[in-house]
Design a protein around this motif. Structure first.
Motif, PDB file in Angstrom:
ATOM      1  N   PRO A  22     -50.270 -60.843 -40.529  1.00 59.04           N
ATOM      2  CA  PRO A  22     -49.959 -59.464 -40.936  1.00 59.04           C
ATOM      3  C   PRO A  22     -50.770 -58.394 -40.222  1.00 59.04           C
ATOM      4  N   HIS A  23     -51.887 -58.770 -39.615  1.00 56.10           N
ATOM      5  CA  HIS A  23     -52.739 -57.763 -38.972  1.00 56.10           C
ATOM      6  C   HIS A  23     -52.515 -57.679 -37.462  1.00 56.10           C
ATOM      7  N   ALA A  24     -51.603 -58.476 -36.954  1.00 53.31           N
ATOM      8  CA  ALA A  24     -51.363 -58.492 -35.505  1.00 53.31           C
ATOM      9  C   ALA A  24     -50.704 -57.196 -35.053  1.00 53.31           C
ATOM     10  N   ARG A  25     -51.087 -56.724 -33.873  1.00 53.93           N
ATOM     11  CA  ARG A  25     -50.492 -55.537 -33.277  1.00 53.93           C
ATOM     12  C   ARG A  25     -50.199 -55.818 -31.806  1.00 53.93           C
ATOM     13  N   LEU A  26     -49.109 -55.302 -31.322  1.00 48.58           N
ATOM     14  CA  LEU A  26     -48.737 -55.507 -29.926  1.00 48.58           C
ATOM     15  C   LEU A  26     -49.735 -54.824 -28.996  1.00 48.58           C
ATOM     16  N   ARG A  27     -50.147 -55.540 -27.970  1.00 50.90           N
ATOM     17  CA  ARG A  27     -50.871 -54.898 -26.880  1.00 50.90           C
ATOM     18  C   ARG A  27     -49.887 -53.993 -26.137  1.00 50.90           C
ATOM     19  N   GLU A  28     -50.413 -52.962 -25.502  1.00 54.51           N
ATOM     20  CA  GLU A  28     -49.532 -52.054 -24.770  1.00 54.51           C
ATOM     21  C   GLU A  28     -48.781 -52.792 -23.662  1.00 54.51           C
ATOM     22  N   ASP A  29     -49.473 -53.719 -22.964  1.00 53.06           N
ATOM     23  CA  ASP A  29     -48.803 -54.462 -21.895  1.00 53.06           C
ATOM     24  C   ASP A  29     -47.748 -55.414 -22.459  1.00 53.06           C
ATOM     25  N   GLN A  30     -47.983 -55.922 -23.670  1.00 56.59           N
ATOM     26  CA  GLN A  30     -46.953 -56.763 -24.283  1.00 56.59           C
ATOM     27  C   GLN A  30     -45.691 -55.942 -24.545  1.00 56.59           C
ATOM     28  N   TRP A  31     -45.870 -54.765 -25.104  1.00 56.18           N
ATOM     29  CA  TRP A  31     -44.697 -53.926 -25.367  1.00 56.18           C
ATOM     30  C   TRP A  31     -44.030 -53.493 -24.062  1.00 56.18           C
ATOM     31  N   THR A  32     -44.822 -53.182 -23.040  1.00 57.56           N
ATOM     32  CA  THR A  32     -44.253 -52.805 -21.745  1.00 57.56           C
ATOM     33  C   THR A  32     -43.358 -53.911 -21.208  1.00 57.56           C
ATOM     34  N   ALA A  33     -43.816 -55.160 -21.334  1.00 55.74           N
ATOM     35  CA  ALA A  33     -43.024 -56.291 -20.863  1.00 55.74           C
ATOM     36  C   ALA A  33     -41.765 -56.460 -21.706  1.00 55.74           C
ATOM     37  N   ILE A  34     -41.886 -56.368 -23.036  1.00 56.39           N
ATOM     38  CA  ILE A  34     -40.731 -56.537 -23.927  1.00 56.39           C
ATOM     39  C   ILE A  34     -39.690 -55.459 -23.652  1.00 56.39           C
ATOM     40  N   GLU A  35     -40.134 -54.222 -23.501  1.00 53.79           N
ATOM     41  CA  GLU A  35     -39.204 -53.127 -23.233  1.00 53.79           C
ATOM     42  C   GLU A  35     -38.484 -53.335 -21.902  1.00 53.79           C
ATOM     43  N   ALA A  36     -39.222 -53.800 -20.885  1.00 55.76           N
ATOM     44  CA  ALA A  36     -38.608 -54.032 -19.579  1.00 55.76           C
ATOM     45  C   ALA A  36     -37.532 -55.112 -19.657  1.00 55.76           C
ATOM     46  N   LEU A  37     -37.774 -56.149 -20.441  1.00 56.74           N
ATOM     47  CA  LEU A  37     -36.827 -57.259 -20.540  1.00 56.74           C
ATOM     48  C   LEU A  37     -35.631 -56.914 -21.419  1.00 56.74           C
ATOM     49  N   VAL A  38     -35.894 -56.320 -22.573  1.00 55.36           N
ATOM     50  CA  VAL A  38     -34.847 -56.117 -23.574  1.00 55.36           C
ATOM     51  C   VAL A  38     -34.034 -54.858 -23.294  1.00 55.36           C
ATOM     52  N   VAL A  39     -34.706 -53.770 -22.944  1.00 49.31           N
ATOM     53  CA  VAL A  39     -34.017 -52.494 -22.764  1.00 49.31           C
ATOM     54  C   VAL A  39     -33.553 -52.325 -21.326  1.00 49.31           C
TER      55      VAL A  39
END
Length: 700
Positions: A22-39
């Motif tokens: 429950p306390h996990a948060r996305l690293r900025e680079d993790q979100w950058t990678a997810i956005e690049a792949l999904v969006v």
């Protein structure tokens, strides 16, 4: 950020919390990678240290893509341990995952049906499956057309400049090249220097220069790791040092050895010194590996004594230590293995105990690398264009052993000179070029890596800085300070002194005749699909046994090979004396009361006379030979599940009336261990109190 993107990130954060808490948060680079792949549906190369969260990127992306109506994610994953960890992780996030690998043969058809029906979100595939004829021709094209995402995990395996190059990984180029338009690709690794990154990028089309690629590369410092080198010359003294200090290491961990036999011998030594340990090697069966991994994950063992078979992807965040008894040939490989430790702990101990013999082992592994052009062309020359030939059929025609031949065939397959089809291999008739300059450059690179590993052992500078420099850490600068944790930064923590009584005990153990034979503990999965109701832990198998010697041993190996390769004959006196010495040193819980030989197709006189001789010398009841049922075909299956199925009810139950005590069960050669396991079950069912297996030889 648009509302849609904000909502997508919120969903990604929620999925991460299902994965990691429950306390996990996305690293900025993790979100950058997810956005690049999904969006953006781009290709990405992520080079980040172990524990950074690369698997979270592809599982979250897979779930988000599936929710938007895209096809399943295909993850090419190199190790069974990694696959099991990843499937468990996927289930925590509600991802329907399945894996196709050599360990679940009986489940393949069902998984193919689930893929076709859209019932799978993530399919994890071993690289070897990419060129299985049925999978390649029937399943792969649909996946390439309809996949939502393709992930190449441990992508350094694609590069023959990498520390763990695997020919099967080169086939991923074909998969990527045939992908439908707009299907994103993610390549990930934790251990790649600049040269490997460039090679992976070029081969997968996911590197800089493609015009649409995202490259995320982070720093490699691991604040929890405390690196040390303990230099002790004599091998037995090094093993004694480990036996003396293993209990001082925090938590549970991994002890790496360079060879299978070293891992097995060291595990036996440590077990005799009272430690809860087990050997884990490439020869360990799939089901056994699963049990051993679970034992380590749940701290039921102090350590697994492992070869590199326990490497990439094994996920135990609180692993307390990694010890190497013998140095790997590359600092990159070394960093990959020690990176297993201390992912969620403040401190983890990393100790290297190098030896002078390490370089001899490196030289041997180098000698079985890609062979000369003449030998390779011989392989091509013996193949037909139309008539498939199996690997065993090709082996007698070329001067290569099975493992090297398989490696050559895989490389030639990638190069287009041969092709794997149903029934074996065929030549394609296409011209083939032996890239001698490239192989020479690779040899030079390997020599440079070995020199760097020796320098790591000797260096007086910060050891973490040294390793980060070898991996071209992008966050490393000329002003980066030392880690403040390693032995060179803080002074040696570990003394090289060893208790002489412990050394003497270790020498006596390593010089003891015979090799320990660990009993099988777990049935393979999927036996019910073969009509065999065996599952879970093995409760009616043999006790721990002994083998006179390994066929690969320098001492007994040549004599045993000559004996087993020659005509069947009675056991010679030298063999009898050696077998008696092994039995005399056997610390069994209860002395055997009788002896029985397993019927041998190739050496019935040898095995029968050995059993009879042992019965005579040991004053044991001679039960003769455990006979196979008439008409039973020879067991040729290599897969464990099918081998067991062929051995069910294979022998005529003997009459054990009047036998009070364990039965010594004698065989010529034990390889997989399943023959002795199943034969022991026959004796146990017939009334034997216990079965003590003894074989003349094991392959390794």
């Amino acid at each position: 950020m648009s509302t849609a993107t904000t909502n997508l990130r919120d969903e990604a954060e929620r999925l991460l919390q299902e994965l990691a808490g429950p306390h996990a948060r996305l690293r900025e680079d993790q979100w950058t990678a997810i956005e690049a792949l999904v969006v953006q549906r781009r290709r990405a190369l992520v080079v980040q240290r172990t524990g950074w969260g690369k698997s979270a990127v592809y599982f979250i992306s897979a779930k988000l893509l599936r929710a938007h109506g895209h096809g399943p994610t295909v993850i090419v994953s190199p190790l069974l341990a990694l696959m099991r960890n990843q499937v468990d992780s996927a289930e925590r996030a509600g991802v329907r995952a399945a894996t196709i690998n050599s360990g679940n043969v009986t489940e393949w058809d069902e998984i193919h049906e689930r893929i076709a029906s859209g019932d799978i979100d993530v399919l994890l595939v071993s690289p070897e499956r990419l060129n299985n004829p049925d999978f390649r021709d029937q399943v792969l094209p649909a996946l390439a057309r309809d996949a939502g995402l393709v992930v190449v995990d441990e992508a350094h395996c694609v590069s023959d400049w990498g520390h763990d190059f695997r020919p099967d990984y080169r086939r991923i180029r074909t998969l990527v090249a045939e992908l439908g338009e707009g299907i994103p690709v993610l390549a990930t690794t934790a251990t790649a220097n600049d040269r490997v990154v460039a090679d992976v990028a070029a081969q997968l089309g996911v590197g800089e220069g493609t015009g649409e690629t995202l490259v995320l590369r982070g720093g490699l410092d691991r604040p929890s790791l405390h690196l040390s080198v303990v230099r002790i010359v004599e091998p037995a003294r090094r093993a004694a040092w480990l036996a003396e200090h293993l209990g001082e290491l925090p938590g549970s961990g991994i002890v790496y050895a360079l060879t299978v036999s070293a891992a097995q011998d060291l595990a036996a030594l440590l077990a005799e010194r009272g430690y809860a340990v087990a050997a884990y090697t490439g020869q360990t069966d799939t089901a056994e590996r699963e049990q051993l991994e679970a034992d380590l994950l749940n701290n039921r063992v102090k350590a697994l004594v492992a070869t590199s078979a326990l490497g990439m992807g094994f996920d135990k965040p609180d692993l307390g230590f990694v010890v190497h008894l013998g140095a790997p040939s590359s600092p990159i490989s070394y960093y990959q293995q020690v990176g297993r430790a201390g992912r969620s702990t403040d401190r983890a101990e990393v100790v290297l105990l190098p030896g002078r013999e390490d370089q001899q082992i490196w030289k041997w592994f180098a000698s079985v690398a890609f062979p000369s052009e003449s030998l390779v062309r011989r392989v091509i020359g013996v193949l037909d264009v139309d008539r498939p030939q199996s690997t065993p059929a090709i082996e007698p025609l070329v001067d290569l052993n099975r493992s090297r031949l398989e490696m050559v065939l895989k490389v030639l397959d990638v190069d287009g000179a041969v092709r794997r089809v149903k029934g074996g291999w065929v030549a394609t008739g296409q011209p083939w070029h032996y890239d001698a300059p490239r192989y020479a450059r690779l040899e030079e690179a390997r020599a440079a890596e070995q020199a760097a590993m020796l320098e790591y052992e000797r260096t007086t500078e910060c050891r973490m800085l040294f390793l980060r420099r070898q991996l071209d850490d992008p966050e490393l600068t000329a002003t980066t300070e030392g880690c403040g944790r390693c032995d060179n930064c803080c002074g040696s923590r570990w003394s090289t002194d060893v208790d002489e009584a412990g050394v003497a005990q270790t020498v006596a153990r390593l010089d003891r005749p015979g090799v320990d034979l660990a009993p099988r503990k777990q049935w393979p999965t999927g036996m019910a699909k073969l009509g065999v109701s065996l599952s879970g832990r093995i409760t009616d198998g043999p006790e721990p046994g002994r083998v006179l010697g390994r066929l690969s041993d320098l001492g007994w190996g040549p004599r045993l090979r000559a004996l087993l390769d020659g005509p069947d004959a009675a056991a010679p006196e030298e063999l009898m004396r050696a077998a008696i010495s092994v039995l005399a040193a056997w610390d069994w819980a209860q002395r055997p009361a009788a002896v029985m030989a397993v019927e041998s197709e190739s050496h019935p006189l040898l095995v029968g006379s050995l059993a009879a001789g042992l019965a005579r010398v040991g004053r044991l009841q001679d039960l003769g030979t455990l006979r196979s049922r008439p008409g039973r075909p020879p067991v040729t299956a290599a897969n464990s599940a099918y081998r067991i199925a062929a051995l069910v009810d294979a022998w005529i139950p003997p009459d054990l009336e009047g036998v009070h005590g364990p039965v010594l069960l004698v065989d010529a050669v034990t390889d997989t261990g399943w023959t002795l396991t199943m034969a022991a079950r026959t004796l146990r069912a017939a009334g034997a109190d216990a079965v003590l297996p003894f074989a003349l030889a094991s392959p390794k």
